[in-house]
Design a protein around this motif. Structure first.
Motif, mmCIF file in Angstrom:
data_model
loop_
_atom_site.group_PDB
_atom_site.id
_atom_site.type_symbol
_atom_site.label_atom_id
_atom_site.label_comp_id
_atom_site.label_asym_id
_atom_site.label_seq_id
_atom_site.Cartn_x
_atom_site.Cartn_y
_atom_site.Cartn_z
ATOM 1 N N LYS A 84 0.809 -1.210 0.000
ATOM 2 C CA LYS A 84 0.000 0.000 0.000
ATOM 3 C C LYS A 84 0.846 1.264 0.000
ATOM 4 N N SER A 132 -6.091 4.137 -6.981
ATOM 5 C CA SER A 132 -5.908 5.160 -5.949
ATOM 6 C C SER A 132 -5.743 4.489 -4.593
ATOM 7 N N GLY A 133 -5.634 5.309 -3.549
ATOM 8 C CA GLY A 133 -5.489 4.778 -2.197
ATOM 9 C C GLY A 133 -4.100 4.277 -1.889
ATOM 10 N N GLY A 137 -5.551 9.200 -0.192
ATOM 11 C CA GLY A 137 -6.999 9.240 -0.327
ATOM 12 C C GLY A 137 -7.666 10.234 0.596
ATOM 13 N N GLN A 143 -7.319 10.330 3.822
ATOM 14 C CA GLN A 143 -7.655 9.685 5.090
ATOM 15 C C GLN A 143 -6.888 10.335 6.241
ATOM 16 N N PRO A 155 -2.098 4.537 6.712
ATOM 17 C CA PRO A 155 -2.330 3.225 6.087
ATOM 18 C C PRO A 155 -1.348 2.186 6.615
#
Length: 835
Positions: A265, A289-290, A489, A491, A495
């Motif tokens: 990730k 994405s992400g 993203g 957030q 992650p």
């Protein structure tokens, strides 16, 4: 003929050597921006990023190359260089009375144009001194290029002529090799520090499973190699490492497919802004994405990446950026003075055709005439500013400039002299930065850590969330403010990027075959081992007196086992010990009250009372086996047991001999009883017991029993026991008891059918059978693994044999005394038959 031609060729070569001619091959290449001065500084910038090649049909002379697509970053570098030079020309402290000129070439991001511009810088656009080569370079230093691969070509080309090259943005570690690039300098740090810092930031956030993408050029390949080596040192696993170049769409597609299939990730992207732009396009097309991007100074603050879909892919990106420095007066300069002095093109009311002719070269640059919003975000301009001042400081020292007297203009300065002078420069510019070059020709690594975020109005900003400063001590170099970070993203939570989840305490990591070390299984620690940290590679063995708890994350003291008075088994055994002793006392009281009756007097009542006393001691000595073993209890339990049992068996043996002697005495002419009267009986008991006492004394003297923590048989507990000390002593005590018991059994067996109404030998035989059976059964259990049950078996053997003797010898007599008093007469006892 051939000899003639050879002679002519030699003559021409000799003539050329004496009178060398300099001839320009092809047309001259002119700088994009220039100004003559007493000393001149050259520069190579990719003011345009796209080069349009003409048609090469070889039927006509090729047209000149044309460029398009202005690179705002490089254009600002060119403006910064001119701004710094004009500032120096106005200064009275640097190069007084000496003007500084410049020649800035546009390389259009092309290797072809770059080589052409390099040759033009070294030779000049035309020969003003006639047709002879004087060997003197028209410029004293070259500032550029902006990309590492182009700078490598430039430095290799100028290297043999020892012309110093100072790059404001080429960071490839390969350029630190002074053997290959002895005249190269840079006002930016080498990628060595940035590449290692990338690994540190990944390690800081606990990401052990990452992907890696780099530009397939000197910049990307060298930077990624350093990162991969550092990542391995820091225990970071790289799922994949792929690369591509901006002109290789097929490789780019493979890179995107790799990213799409991966489980990591986090991606470390060691790319230039051009490659990152291409990758961003493809990731947007495939709606990938992400992914948390970790970037480098090459793209992390690049304005060309701010496309409509960029935040969808790159939002939350973290990376290292060159520090911003505000150059005082530069923002105003790019709006006004630059366009008036350097590009004096203005749309006049009258002659528009004249404007087109004079300013056609700069028409795409004129679109930026009133734009300066990007100036505060320019991070490389200050590096150009430092480079210009570094060159000027070195020239200032070479021209022996003094504030009042000025500089010596007549001095000829060789490029090698400038190189040596650059190695010694050490000054502070007006922004407060300290400028000097280390042994590799670079400056100290100082980066901002920036984060892609959106502000309240939705525009993207590069927010500083930390810094890396290689000039500080190791533990202070890297600082991050994680509270202010926006993640991939948009957030707010960091992650996770791991191949395997962390192994909790109580487990250890076990590598998965054929996979990187970051991919592992969590195996529980074995019994007696612990791991008290997350992601332990090995479990630690607990020390001898400790054992692992149920969670296998802590060593706790082992349970100590011994037969305690407070546990059920101990209470039961204590009860039977006291019960046996109590019954023995009651029988003694009964016998004492009936001491004058025939059944008590029979076979020497003294031996009966002594036997009852010894049985009471046998019952009570079992109590010494219960409770925590101590030095005294260990010595007492074995010796008391040995002596009391010998006393007991001696009494039984005496009673057996009395029975046999009594029968022999009834035969005519026998006077045997005088040899085994009461005195002899007491003496025999004393003698047999003293032998056991002597054995016990020797045992205690040589190697007595002692309390011992037995760790051998059980891993999870400690058995507190009494070590025998000398096993010979123990088996001597036990063997002596056994010898007397066997002797007693044999004699009793011989006397079992004697013609008495009450034959005590028969009951003694039964008691000895029970005694021997019990102790023969006890021996195998005693040599079994130690523990409280072994002690309990030993106590049981003592109690069972004691109860056997008590019941077999005394209960029949008690029965007659209490229930059959009519049989308690001399006549009945002397009668024939059995009861």
């Amino acid at each position: 003929m051939s000899v003639f031609l050879y002679t002519l060729l030699i003559f021409q070569l000799h003539a050329k050597a004496e009178n060398p001619l300099c001839r320009m091959m092809g047309e001259s290449k002119y700088p994009l921006l220039s100004k003559d001065g007493d000393v001149n500084i050259g520069a190579l910038f990719s003011v345009h990023s796209i080069e349009i090649l003409p048609s090469f049909k070889y039927t006509q002379k090729p047209q000149a190359l044309s460029c398009s697509s202005v690179s705002l970053r490089d254009f600002r570098m060119a403006q910064t260089m001119i701004f710094a030079i004009e500032e120096i020309n106005r200064s009275q402290s640097l190069l007084p009375n000496v003007s500084v000129g410049y020649r800035i070439y546009d390389t259009c991001g092309s290797r072809l144009s770059s080589m052409s511009a390099t040759m033009a810088l070294m030779n000049g656009p035309e020969f003003t001194a006639g047709d002879r080569c004087n060997g003197q370079s028209p410029i004293h230093a070259i500032i550029g290029e902006t990309e590492s691969s182009a700078t490598v070509i430039l430095s290799r080309t100028t290297g043999p002529f020892k012309i110093p090259v100072i790059s404001p943005s080429a960071t490839c570690e390969c350029l630190s090799n002074r053997k290959d690039y002895p005249s190269f300098f840079r006002t930016i740090a080498s990628d060595y520090h940035q590449s290692r810092a990338l690994a540190y930031i990944v390690k800081h956030f606990g990401w052990s499973w990452v992907g890696a993408v780099n530009s397939d050029n000197d910049y990307g390949n060298n930077g990624m190699t350093i990162f991969l080596n550092t990542a391995q040192e820091e225990g970071i696993c790289v799922e994949y490492s792929v690369k591509f170049y901006r002109t290789e769409p097929d490789k780019l597609q493979k890179v995107v497919e790799t990213i799409k299939k991966s489980t990591a990730k986090v991606i470390v992207a060691f790319l230039t802004s051009s490659e990152m732009y291409n990758l961003l396009e493809q990731l947007s097309i495939q709606n990938i994405s992400g992914i948390q991007m970790i970037g480098v100074e090459g793209w992390i603050t690049a304005k060309n990446l701010l496309t409509p879909n960029c935040f969808h892919v790159l939002g939350g990106s973290l990376g290292f950026a060159v520090r911003k420095n505000d150059i005082e007066g530069f923002a105003d300069y790019v709006i006004k003075a630059f366009w008036k002095t350097v590009i004096p093109c203005s749309q006049t009311e009258g002659n528009s055709s004249e404007y087109a002719i004079n300013c056609n070269t700069y028409q795409d640059l004129l679109l930026l005439k009133n734009y300066n919003e990007d100036v505060p975000e320019q991070r490389y301009s200050s590096n150009v500013y430092k480079a210009v001042y570094a060159v000027v400081h070195s020239l200032h020292s070479l021209l022996k400039c003094k504030e009042q007297a000025g500089c010596k203009k007549g001095l000829t300065i060789q490029p090698q002299q400038v190189v040596e002078a650059l190695k010694k420069v050490n000054f502070i510019i007006k922004m407060g930065d300290h400028v000097w070059f280390d042994g590799t020709g670079a400056t100290i690594a100082q980066y901002e850590v920036v984060n892609w975020q959106k502000d309240s109005n939705g525009s993207i900003k590069f927010k500083a969330v930390g810094y890396y400063d290689a000039s500080l001590p190791p533990h202070q170099r890297f600082v991050l403010n994680t509270e202010n970070i926006t993640w991939a993203g948009g957030q707010i939570e960091k992650p996770r990027s791991v191949c395997s989840e962390s192994c909790p305490p109580g487990t250890r990591k076990a590598s998965q075959k054929g996979r990187p070390v970051c991919c592992y299984d969590c195996i529980p620690c074995a019994e007696g081992e612990i791991s008290n940290e997350t992601d332990s590679n090995n479990c630690k063995q607990c020390p001898g007196e400790y054992w692992s708890n149920a969670e296998k994350n802590k060593c706790v003291l082992k349970a100590v086992e011994f037969l305690s008075f407070t546990e059920v088994m101990g209470i039961v055994l204590v009860f039977f010990s006291l019960f046996g002793a109590g019954i023995t006392v009651l029988i003694a009281i009964l016998f004492y009250s009936k001491k004058d009756t025939p059944i008590v007097k029979a076979n020497n009542s003294e031996l009966s009372f002594l036997l009852l006393f010894s049985l009471a001691l046998c019952f009570l000595c079992s109590l010494t086996f219960i409770g925590r073993p101590t030095e005294w209890s260990c010595m007492l339990r074995h010796t008391a047991f040995g002596i009391t049992f010998v006393l007991c068996i001696s009494c039984v043996l005496g009673k057996t001999i009395v029975v046999l002697m009594a029968f022999k005495a009834t035969l005519p002419g026998s006077n045997i009883m005088k040899w085994f009267g009461p005195a002899q009986q007491r003496l025999s008991v004393l003698a047999f017991t003293l032998i056991q006492v002597l054995i016990c004394v020797l045992w205690l003297k040589m190697s007595p029993p002692f309390p011992y923590k037995n760790l051998k048989y059980y891993n999870e507990k400690i058995v507190l026991e009494c070590s025998l000390g000398s096993t010979v002593g123990f088996w001597a005590v036990l063997g002596y008891i056994g010898l007397l018991a066997i002797l007693c059994f044999i004699l009793a067996f011989l006397a079992r059918k004697l013609p008495d109404k009450f034959n005590e030998a028969k009951f003694i035989t039964f008691s000895m059978l029970i005694f021997c059976a019990v102790w023969i059964t006890f021996i195998p259990s005693y040599v079994s693994p130690p523990g409280k049950f072994t002690v309990a078996v030993e106590i049981f053997a003592i109690l069972a044999s004691s109860f056997g003797l008590l019941f077999c010898i005394f209960v029949p007599k008690c029965y007659i005394i209490l229930c059959k008093p009519e049989q308690n007469t001399k006549q009945h006892l002397m009668g024939k038959g059995s009861i």
